[in-house]
Design a protein around this motif. Structure first.
Motif, PDB file in Angstrom:
ATOM      1  N   SER A 136     -25.253  13.442 -90.120  1.00 43.84           N
ATOM      2  CA  SER A 136     -26.350  14.340 -89.210  1.00 43.84           C
ATOM      3  C   SER A 136     -26.407  14.111 -87.651  1.00 43.84           C
ATOM      4  O   SER A 136     -26.163  15.126 -86.762  1.00 43.84           O
ATOM      5  CB  SER A 136     -27.754  14.592 -89.736  1.00 43.84           C
ATOM      6  OG  SER A 136     -28.329  13.092 -89.374  1.00 43.84           O
ATOM      7  N   VAL A 137     -26.203  12.966 -87.068  1.00 42.81           N
ATOM      8  CA  VAL A 137     -26.143  12.544 -85.963  1.00 42.81           C
ATOM      9  C   VAL A 137     -24.691  12.895 -85.315  1.00 42.81           C
ATOM     10  O   VAL A 137     -24.646  13.737 -84.179  1.00 42.81           O
ATOM     11  CB  VAL A 137     -26.248  11.022 -85.669  1.00 42.81           C
ATOM     12  CG1 VAL A 137     -25.838  10.734 -84.161  1.00 42.81           C
ATOM     13  CG2 VAL A 137     -27.712  10.543 -85.910  1.00 42.81           C
ATOM     14  N   ILE A 138     -23.771  12.968 -86.163  1.00 41.23           N
ATOM     15  CA  ILE A 138     -22.469  13.225 -85.568  1.00 41.23           C
ATOM     16  C   ILE A 138     -22.152  14.803 -85.464  1.00 41.23           C
ATOM     17  O   ILE A 138     -21.804  15.131 -84.660  1.00 41.23           O
ATOM     18  CB  ILE A 138     -21.281  12.530 -86.633  1.00 41.23           C
ATOM     19  CG1 ILE A 138     -21.148  10.967 -86.307  1.00 41.23           C
ATOM     20  CG2 ILE A 138     -19.701  13.167 -86.294  1.00 41.23           C
ATOM     21  CD1 ILE A 138     -20.428  10.464 -87.512  1.00 41.23           C
TER      22      ILE A 138
ATOM     23  N   ALA B 203     -25.519   3.809-100.281  1.00 42.07           N
ATOM     24  CA  ALA B 203     -25.990   4.155 -98.815  1.00 42.07           C
ATOM     25  C   ALA B 203     -25.764   5.503 -98.415  1.00 42.07           C
ATOM     26  O   ALA B 203     -25.459   5.827 -97.328  1.00 42.07           O
ATOM     27  CB  ALA B 203     -25.017   3.260 -97.761  1.00 42.07           C
ATOM     28  N   GLN B 204     -26.120   6.364 -99.467  1.00 43.22           N
ATOM     29  CA  GLN B 204     -26.277   7.638 -99.113  1.00 43.22           C
ATOM     30  C   GLN B 204     -27.021   8.264 -98.046  1.00 43.22           C
ATOM     31  O   GLN B 204     -26.404   9.034 -97.342  1.00 43.22           O
ATOM     32  CB  GLN B 204     -26.339   8.453-100.405  1.00 43.22           C
ATOM     33  CG  GLN B 204     -25.602   8.078-101.599  1.00 43.22           C
ATOM     34  CD  GLN B 204     -26.415   8.290-102.885  1.00 43.22           C
ATOM     35  OE1 GLN B 204     -27.629   7.970-102.869  1.00 43.22           O
ATOM     36  NE2 GLN B 204     -25.584   8.502-104.073  1.00 43.22           N
ATOM     37  N   ILE B 205     -28.279   7.793 -98.128  1.00 37.75           N
ATOM     38  CA  ILE B 205     -29.074   8.330 -97.099  1.00 37.75           C
ATOM     39  C   ILE B 205     -28.536   7.856 -95.560  1.00 37.75           C
ATOM     40  O   ILE B 205     -28.707   8.444 -94.728  1.00 37.75           O
ATOM     41  CB  ILE B 205     -30.519   7.803 -97.294  1.00 37.75           C
ATOM     42  CG1 ILE B 205     -30.935   8.427 -98.659  1.00 37.75           C
ATOM     43  CG2 ILE B 205     -31.548   8.107 -95.998  1.00 37.75           C
ATOM     44  CD1 ILE B 205     -32.354   8.111 -98.995  1.00 37.75           C
ATOM     45  N   LEU B 206     -28.146   6.701 -95.550  1.00 34.83           N
ATOM     46  CA  LEU B 206     -27.580   6.218 -94.126  1.00 34.83           C
ATOM     47  C   LEU B 206     -26.379   6.959 -93.758  1.00 34.83           C
ATOM     48  O   LEU B 206     -26.262   7.476 -92.701  1.00 34.83           O
ATOM     49  CB  LEU B 206     -27.469   4.598 -94.468  1.00 34.83           C
ATOM     50  CG  LEU B 206     -26.639   4.060 -92.983  1.00 34.83           C
ATOM     51  CD1 LEU B 206     -27.590   3.758 -91.811  1.00 34.83           C
ATOM     52  CD2 LEU B 206     -26.140   2.533 -93.413  1.00 34.83           C
ATOM     53  N   LEU B 207     -25.544   6.963 -94.786  1.00 36.98           N
ATOM     54  CA  LEU B 207     -24.570   7.939 -94.447  1.00 36.98           C
ATOM     55  C   LEU B 207     -24.746   9.344 -94.031  1.00 36.98           C
ATOM     56  O   LEU B 207     -24.240  10.178 -93.136  1.00 36.98           O
ATOM     57  CB  LEU B 207     -23.202   7.890 -95.447  1.00 36.98           C
ATOM     58  CG  LEU B 207     -22.518   6.406 -95.873  1.00 36.98           C
ATOM     59  CD1 LEU B 207     -21.943   6.702 -96.992  1.00 36.98           C
ATOM     60  CD2 LEU B 207     -21.668   6.105 -94.472  1.00 36.98           C
ATOM     61  N   GLY B 208     -25.634  10.037 -94.769  1.00 39.24           N
ATOM     62  CA  GLY B 208     -26.077  11.436 -94.392  1.00 39.24           C
ATOM     63  C   GLY B 208     -26.820  11.145 -93.205  1.00 39.24           C
ATOM     64  O   GLY B 208     -26.684  12.356 -92.221  1.00 39.24           O
TER      65      GLY B 208
ATOM     66  N   ALA C 248     -29.103  24.262 -92.521  1.00 40.18           N
ATOM     67  CA  ALA C 248     -27.860  24.520 -93.225  1.00 40.18           C
ATOM     68  C   ALA C 248     -26.818  23.369 -93.073  1.00 40.18           C
ATOM     69  O   ALA C 248     -26.341  22.916 -94.025  1.00 40.18           O
ATOM     70  CB  ALA C 248     -27.316  25.925 -93.019  1.00 40.18           C
ATOM     71  N   GLY C 249     -26.858  22.912 -91.993  1.00 36.08           N
ATOM     72  CA  GLY C 249     -25.877  21.654 -91.832  1.00 36.08           C
ATOM     73  C   GLY C 249     -26.282  20.785 -92.377  1.00 36.08           C
ATOM     74  O   GLY C 249     -25.572  19.757 -92.647  1.00 36.08           O
ATOM     75  N   GLY C 250     -27.591  20.471 -92.117  1.00 35.64           N
ATOM     76  CA  GLY C 250     -28.126  18.975 -92.737  1.00 35.64           C
ATOM     77  C   GLY C 250     -28.038  19.173 -94.202  1.00 35.64           C
ATOM     78  O   GLY C 250     -27.739  18.144 -94.883  1.00 35.64           O
ATOM     79  N   MET C 251     -28.179  20.385 -94.895  1.00 32.64           N
ATOM     80  CA  MET C 251     -28.041  20.186 -96.510  1.00 32.64           C
ATOM     81  C   MET C 251     -26.559  20.095 -96.935  1.00 32.64           C
ATOM     82  O   MET C 251     -26.349  19.397 -97.678  1.00 32.64           O
ATOM     83  CB  MET C 251     -28.330  21.935 -96.930  1.00 32.64           C
ATOM     84  CG  MET C 251     -28.042  22.132 -98.403  1.00 32.64           C
ATOM     85  SD  MET C 251     -29.345  21.065 -99.294  1.00 32.64           S
ATOM     86  CE  MET C 251     -30.930  21.811 -99.056  1.00 32.64           C
ATOM     87  N   ALA C 252     -25.677  20.898 -95.848  1.00 33.30           N
ATOM     88  CA  ALA C 252     -24.218  20.529 -96.174  1.00 33.30           C
ATOM     89  C   ALA C 252     -23.777  18.978 -95.975  1.00 33.30           C
ATOM     90  O   ALA C 252     -23.027  18.391 -96.927  1.00 33.30           O
ATOM     91  CB  ALA C 252     -23.391  21.258 -95.313  1.00 33.30           C
ATOM     92  N   VAL C 253     -24.277  18.107 -95.025  1.00 38.09           N
ATOM     93  CA  VAL C 253     -23.922  16.925 -94.913  1.00 38.09           C
ATOM     94  C   VAL C 253     -24.753  15.984 -95.794  1.00 38.09           C
ATOM     95  O   VAL C 253     -23.945  15.211 -96.492  1.00 38.09           O
ATOM     96  CB  VAL C 253     -24.467  16.388 -93.426  1.00 38.09           C
ATOM     97  CG1 VAL C 253     -24.290  15.046 -93.312  1.00 38.09           C
ATOM     98  CG2 VAL C 253     -23.590  17.025 -92.476  1.00 38.09           C
ATOM     99  N   GLY C 254     -25.882  16.241 -96.331  1.00 39.33           N
ATOM    100  CA  GLY C 254     -26.358  15.480 -97.360  1.00 39.33           C
ATOM    101  C   GLY C 254     -25.835  15.724 -98.484  1.00 39.33           C
ATOM    102  O   GLY C 254     -25.649  14.813 -99.398  1.00 39.33           O
ATOM    103  N   LEU C 255     -25.516  16.965 -98.988  1.00 40.29           N
ATOM    104  CA  LEU C 255     -24.862  17.093-100.284  1.00 40.29           C
ATOM    105  C   LEU C 255     -23.585  16.343-100.342  1.00 40.29           C
ATOM    106  O   LEU C 255     -23.151  15.798-101.403  1.00 40.29           O
ATOM    107  CB  LEU C 255     -24.647  18.604-100.732  1.00 40.29           C
ATOM    108  CG  LEU C 255     -26.063  19.310-100.881  1.00 40.29           C
ATOM    109  CD1 LEU C 255     -25.584  20.744-101.158  1.00 40.29           C
ATOM    110  CD2 LEU C 255     -26.471  19.003-102.099  1.00 40.29           C
TER     111      LEU C 255
END
Length: 192
Positions: A68-70, A59-64, A43-50
């Protein structure tokens, strides 16, 4: 760790940590929440990615992945969720974000209900020398930038919250369904 058919081709934590190009980032990529498929991580990964998929045009994937690391959420899901913006979804999304930003800033009037291609259209084409193009591009960004960025920020926050809640609810419903199925199988085996 059991991997489903959908995620079997995704890189594992070990394969990424052994990658020679990612060696400087190895210490950031070791946390188990980055790779586990549990409710909080997905759920957190979905929120960060969206959030980063909608907010950032590049650079969306890089920022995502950085997000996700943060936040220590599932990295593959965050990277995959950034793909919500693609060549098919960007034009209507950016136009809607521009209109929302204009409405929030109070610039939307009843007389301006049509689409203005000069205001929101594609970035200016390169005609003549580069310096004049930069000047024209800067004017274009200044003209639509504040409204567009405000609208994208609102869309990113709302979609991240909705994505988190939706994944959490679906995860819990699926867990309840599996539990009921398990109880039903046990009851049937006891009756036999």
């Amino acid at each position: 760790m059991r991997r489903s058919r959908f995620f079997k081709h995704m890189p594992t934590s070990q394969s990424i940590q052994e990658n020679r190009y990612l060696k400087p980032l190895r210490r950031y990529l070791h946390h188990h929440y980055l790779w586990q498929f549990n409710r909080r991580g997905v759920a957190g990964g979905m929120a960060v990615g969206l959030f980063f998929g909608i907010l950032s045009p590049i650079a969306q994937i890089l920022l995502g992945a950085i997000g996700s690391v943060i936040f220590r959420v599932n990295l593959p899901v965050a990277a995959f969720a950034t793909l919500v913006t693609n060549p098919f979804t960007v034009p209507p999304l950016y136009y809607a974000a521009y209109r929302l930003g204009k409405w929030i800033l109070g610039e939307d009037s009843a007389a301006d209900d049509g689409f203005d291609p000069n205001a929101v259209g594609a970035m200016p084409e390169l005609k003549g020398d580069v310096s004049s193009w930069w000047h024209t591009a800067l004017e274009w960004v200044q003209g639509v930038g504040p409204q567009l960025m405000l609208g994208l920020l609102v869309f990113a926050i709302v979609s991240a919250l909705l994505g988190y809640v939706l994944v959490s609810v679906i995860w819990q419903l699926q867990a309840r369904y599996r539990w009921k199925q398990r109880v039903r199988r046990i009851q049937q085996s006891l009756e036999d």
